[in-house]
Design an enzyme around this catalytic site. Structure first.
Site, mmCIF file in Angstrom:
data_model
loop_
_atom_site.group_PDB
_atom_site.id
_atom_site.type_symbol
_atom_site.label_atom_id
_atom_site.label_comp_id
_atom_site.label_asym_id
_atom_site.label_seq_id
_atom_site.Cartn_x
_atom_site.Cartn_y
_atom_site.Cartn_z
ATOM 1 N N CYS A 166 -5.585 1.349 -33.990
ATOM 2 C CA CYS A 166 -4.993 0.117 -32.342
ATOM 3 C C CYS A 166 -6.125 -1.346 -32.198
ATOM 4 C CB CYS A 166 -4.398 0.650 -30.942
ATOM 5 S SG CYS A 166 -3.353 -0.933 -30.345
ATOM 6 N N ASP B 53 -5.780 -3.178 -29.553
ATOM 7 C CA ASP B 53 -5.741 -3.071 -28.245
ATOM 8 C C ASP B 53 -7.659 -2.919 -27.796
ATOM 9 O OD1 ASP B 53 -6.664 -1.720 -25.524
ATOM 10 O OD2 ASP B 53 -4.563 -1.438 -25.827
ATOM 11 N N ARG C 9 -9.500 -2.396 -26.251
ATOM 12 C CA ARG C 9 -10.089 -0.940 -25.410
ATOM 13 C C ARG C 9 -10.642 -0.088 -26.237
ATOM 14 N NH1 ARG C 9 -5.882 -0.242 -21.192
ATOM 15 N NH2 ARG C 9 -4.580 -0.791 -22.969
ATOM 16 N N HIS D 28 -3.795 5.944 -29.482
ATOM 17 C CA HIS D 28 -4.017 5.406 -28.182
ATOM 18 C C HIS D 28 -2.890 6.062 -27.045
ATOM 19 C CE1 HIS D 28 -4.155 1.840 -26.406
ATOM 20 N NE2 HIS D 28 -3.734 1.693 -27.691
ATOM 21 N N CYS E 37 -0.925 2.613 -24.629
ATOM 22 C CA CYS E 37 -0.826 1.723 -25.869
ATOM 23 C C CYS E 37 0.312 0.856 -25.929
ATOM 24 C CB CYS E 37 -0.804 2.477 -26.573
ATOM 25 S SG CYS E 37 -0.217 1.448 -27.905
HETATM 26 CO CO CO Z 1 -2.253 0.066 -28.677
#
Ligand code: CO
Length: 209
Positions: free
Chosen positions: A42, A44, A46, A98, A101
């Site tokens: 992803c 993302d 993080r 994750h 999400c």
């Molecule tokens: Co995500």
């Protein structure tokens, strides 16, 4: 701010530290890359691929998009898979989702986010495929967590179905496809136990998801 000077400062410090630890590090990397892994994860912020498995630049080939989707008409993702499998000859493709999400949650909430809704539609398809199991769970956290996991499993299946991976297996290339999920709250990765190493196993995975 036209130049992000703090980032350039950090870059110089980082490069100097890497060089001090291993004087030939950048010279070696500049000559070739030979990663063993392709990471599909992803976007993302993080969930950075290299950091969370504690590897160095040069060790993972990476493709990231919102909600770690593998879509058969996505030339970007398919090009990455093709290059990784046929040219770099990676041994492992890891689809890593994750928990928590935002893409997965947005897909279910149906609030309407504009253009991205078209992309999130693929997650709604995953939801629909598993609606009975998902709606049997009480409480949204559990349902979202399971949907994040199921989304990874579906994308593992999609990777396995690409002509690129099918051809590689057909030619006897050793290639393993893994489904993982990362927990932002403790930094730990869980193997979803859907590893596929050949065509026969990919059929078996379909029966499990
Ligand atoms: Co995500």
């Amino acid at each position: 701010m036209r130049t992000l000077s703090d980032l350039f400062d950090r870059n110089r410090t980082w490069a100097a530290a890497m060089k001090e630890r291993d004087p030939d590090f950048f010279l070696r990397l500049s000559q070739q890359q030979a990663p063993e892994y392709l990471w599909i994860g992803c976007s993302d912020s993080r969930v950075p691929a290299t950091e969370i498995v504690d590897l160095l630049p040069g060790e993972i080939f990476v493709h990231r998009n919102i909600a770690n989707l593998v879509v058969h008409s996505d030339l970007n993702c398919l090009s990455v898979i093709q290059f990784a499998v046929e040219v770099l000859k990676v041994r492992h493709i890891i689809v890593c989702g994750h928990y928590g999400c935002g893409g997965v949650m947005a897909a279910v909430e149906r609030k309407g986010y504009g253009m991205i809704d078209n992309w999130l539609q693929y997650i709604r398809d995953v939801y629909r495929n598993h609606q009975v199991v998902l709606e049997a769970l009480s409480g949204e956290p559990a349902r979202y967590n399971l949907l994040c996991e199921l989304n990874v499993m579906e994308q593992v299946w999609n990777v396995c179905q690409t002509g690129i991976v099918q051809n590689a297996w057909g030619m006897g290339q050793q290639l393993n496809v893994h489904g993982w999920i990362y927990d932002i709250s403790d930094g730990l990765i869980k193997d979803l136990d859907v590893t596929v190493t050949n065509k026969a196993e990919s059929a078996a995975i379909r029966r499990r998801i």
